[in-house]
Design a protein around this motif. Structure first.
Motif, PDB file in Angstrom:
ATOM      1  N   GLN A 109      -0.551   3.959   7.553  1.00 29.04           N
ATOM      2  CA  GLN A 109      -2.065   4.179   7.298  1.00 29.04           C
ATOM      3  C   GLN A 109      -2.082   5.801   7.636  1.00 29.04           C
TER       4      GLN A 109
ATOM      5  N   ALA B 220       2.010   7.006  -6.666  1.00 32.42           N
ATOM      6  CA  ALA B 220       1.142   8.212  -7.194  1.00 32.42           C
ATOM      7  C   ALA B 220       1.508   9.406  -6.808  1.00 32.42           C
ATOM      8  N   HIS B 221       2.106   9.678  -5.664  1.00 35.51           N
ATOM      9  CA  HIS B 221       2.630  10.896  -5.295  1.00 35.51           C
ATOM     10  C   HIS B 221       3.855  11.218  -6.247  1.00 35.51           C
TER      11      HIS B 221
ATOM     12  N   ASP C  51       0.745  -1.046  -0.064  1.00 32.00           N
ATOM     13  CA  ASP C  51      -0.123   0.082  -0.160  1.00 32.00           C
ATOM     14  C   ASP C  51       0.805   1.536   0.257  1.00 32.00           C
ATOM     15  N   LEU C  52       1.735   1.237   0.808  1.00 32.47           N
ATOM     16  CA  LEU C  52       2.660   2.320   0.942  1.00 32.47           C
ATOM     17  C   LEU C  52       3.603   2.382  -0.542  1.00 32.47           C
TER      18      LEU C  52
ATOM     19  N   ASP D 162       2.210   1.911  -3.469  1.00 26.27           N
ATOM     20  CA  ASP D 162       1.235   2.453  -4.416  1.00 26.27           C
ATOM     21  C   ASP D 162       1.112   4.110  -4.147  1.00 26.27           C
ATOM     22  N   ARG D 163       1.012   4.211  -2.873  1.00 30.67           N
ATOM     23  CA  ARG D 163       0.681   5.675  -2.499  1.00 30.67           C
ATOM     24  C   ARG D 163       2.301   6.608  -2.998  1.00 30.67           C
TER      25      ARG D 163
ATOM     26  N   ARG E 222       9.882   6.057  -5.528  1.00 29.56           N
ATOM     27  CA  ARG E 222       9.138   4.634  -5.407  1.00 29.56           C
ATOM     28  C   ARG E 222       9.634   3.656  -4.757  1.00 29.56           C
TER      29      ARG E 222
END
Length: 111
Positions: A81, A20-21, A13-14, A16-17, A53
């Motif tokens: 989170q 995106a950033h 999840d990190l 992916d975040r 990334r």
């Protein structure tokens, strides 16, 4: 206590975040190996931070990693989170990050 699968998913999840950033803020010239050690589970994951990334997340430790993060499973998930502030977590030793001081400055840009 979170499971190893939940910790693995939190790291994905990190990733992916961060991906995106990285697309919105441009390229960050940063290429380091990363180890994430989950202290209460006795497990670890490793990957690579490249251009803002997180890539190549796999099970197992990397003793030669340039950046090493150590945390309990619940703290790792809370950190990813956004429920746990990284600065406070490091100051209180809930989370330990071992890295070159210049790398720590670049890591702050990622978060």
């Amino acid at each position: 206590m979170a499971s190893a699968d939940e910790c693995r998913q939190a790291l994905h999840d990190l990733a992916d975040r961060l991906d995106a950033h990285a697309q919105t803020r441009g390229r960050l010239d940063f290429d380091r190996s990363l180890a994430c050690r989950v202290t209460d589970l006795g497990t670890a994951f490793h990957g690579r931070l490249q251009d803002g990334r997180l890539t190549g997340i796999t099970d197992g430790d990397d003793p030669q990693a340039k950046i090493a993060l150590s945390a309990a499973s619940d703290d790792l998930i809370a950190l990813v989170q956004g429920r746990l502030d990284v600065t406070r977590a490091v100051a209180s030793r809930q989370v330990q990050i071992k890295a070159n001081p210049f790398d720590l400055i670049k890591l702050r840009k990622l978060l």
